[in-house]
Design a protein around this motif. Sequence first.
Motif, PDB file in Angstrom:
ATOM      1  N   VAL A 145       0.851  -1.187   0.000  1.00 39.81           N
ATOM      2  CA  VAL A 145       0.000   0.000   0.000  1.00 39.81           C
ATOM      3  C   VAL A 145       0.884   1.232   0.000  1.00 39.81           C
ATOM      4  O   VAL A 145       1.458   1.588   1.017  1.00 39.81           O
ATOM      5  N   GLY A 198      -7.487   4.227  -2.918  1.00 42.65           N
ATOM      6  CA  GLY A 198      -7.188   3.096  -3.789  1.00 42.65           C
ATOM      7  C   GLY A 198      -6.900   1.843  -2.992  1.00 42.65           C
ATOM      8  O   GLY A 198      -7.350   0.739  -3.345  1.00 42.65           O
ATOM      9  N   ALA A 199      -6.146   1.993  -1.884  1.00 39.62           N
ATOM     10  CA  ALA A 199      -5.860   0.845  -1.021  1.00 39.62           C
ATOM     11  C   ALA A 199      -7.135   0.310  -0.386  1.00 39.62           C
ATOM     12  O   ALA A 199      -7.314  -0.902  -0.243  1.00 39.62           O
ATOM     13  N   ALA A 207     -10.174   0.460  -1.654  1.00 41.47           N
ATOM     14  CA  ALA A 207     -10.947  -0.250  -2.682  1.00 41.47           C
ATOM     15  C   ALA A 207     -10.352  -1.633  -2.953  1.00 41.47           C
ATOM     16  O   ALA A 207     -11.084  -2.624  -3.090  1.00 41.47           O
ATOM     17  N   ARG A 208      -9.016  -1.719  -3.013  1.00 44.55           N
ATOM     18  CA  ARG A 208      -8.385  -3.017  -3.260  1.00 44.55           C
ATOM     19  C   ARG A 208      -8.629  -3.980  -2.113  1.00 44.55           C
ATOM     20  O   ARG A 208      -8.883  -5.174  -2.328  1.00 44.55           O
ATOM     21  N   ALA A 209      -8.560  -3.466  -0.866  1.00 41.79           N
ATOM     22  CA  ALA A 209      -8.792  -4.330   0.291  1.00 41.79           C
ATOM     23  C   ALA A 209     -10.232  -4.830   0.322  1.00 41.79           C
ATOM     24  O   ALA A 209     -10.495  -5.983   0.660  1.00 41.79           O
ATOM     25  N   THR A 210     -11.173  -3.956  -0.051  1.00 43.97           N
ATOM     26  CA  THR A 210     -12.582  -4.363  -0.064  1.00 43.97           C
ATOM     27  C   THR A 210     -12.828  -5.442  -1.112  1.00 43.97           C
ATOM     28  O   THR A 210     -13.537  -6.425  -0.863  1.00 43.97           O
ATOM     29  N   ARG A 211     -12.218  -5.270  -2.297  1.00 42.37           N
ATOM     30  CA  ARG A 211     -12.368  -6.291  -3.349  1.00 42.37           C
ATOM     31  C   ARG A 211     -11.740  -7.606  -2.924  1.00 42.37           C
ATOM     32  O   ARG A 211     -12.296  -8.680  -3.176  1.00 42.37           O
ATOM     33  N   ALA A 212     -10.582  -7.525  -2.265  1.00 44.01           N
ATOM     34  CA  ALA A 212      -9.904  -8.747  -1.838  1.00 44.01           C
ATOM     35  C   ALA A 212     -10.730  -9.513  -0.806  1.00 44.01           C
ATOM     36  O   ALA A 212     -10.824 -10.738  -0.843  1.00 44.01           O
TER      37      ALA A 212
END
Length: 251
Positions: A146, A192-193, A195-200
């Motif tokens: 991140v 951005g971090a 959003a990526r964590a939520t998708r993961a």
Amino acid sequence: MRGRIIHYSDRDGRGLIAAGNRQFPFAIRQWHSGIAPAVNQVVELTLAGDALQSVALVPGHVRVRERARQLARTLADALGRSTPDAGGVPTPAVARGPDARLLAAYALFALSALLLPFVSVAAASGAGVRSFTLFGLAGASPAPGVPVSGAYLPVLAMLSFALPLAWRSRAAWLALLLPLLATLKPLFDIFGATARATRAMGDVPGTDPGQQVADPLAALPCIGTGAWACLLAALFIAFAGLKRAFPVHRP
């Protein structure tokens, strides 16, 4: 008159304020603010002769604005000393560099980046909310992978006003875009971090994407007053830089 609370007791609602070379005892009935009194708070005293009449808390944003004005005046005095031109006529140096309004915007950006909360993040464990200034984001210890901007970018942003003074070129004024970059990049990094964590988390079988996660950066961040103050100051600075880098010549 301004002063600072040096003692206060919740038990009896009495305290002591240091202002100038004097000390003023006060009682809670004289307090005129919605926030409870506490030690080290800066307050405004209203006197009736030599007697203390009322006490009010000086809000943080008021002190930041006052410090910004004071810093702007200091910088304007330092840069605005008259120097003789080729014809021997004194010309103010500030006319060739940042003006007072631009310096005030830089002062607001610097104080907001140093003192005001830039983002606040709720801890996943329910341990409360952590707030970071723009400078404090460098020590936020993000999760691996991140990228959160370090402190070097805000430092360069605050020093960017000096480039047009040292390099007499229109291109030098493009350095005034750095405060805007220093403000927007951390926001893009953090959101951005998130959003990526939520998708993961949504890709993990049996895991609700809306559940709290262990990493604070995966919690929904809240933009603080420092971010808005930095953004407003940075937009003004960027506009001034573009205006000087690409002047419009009217017939």
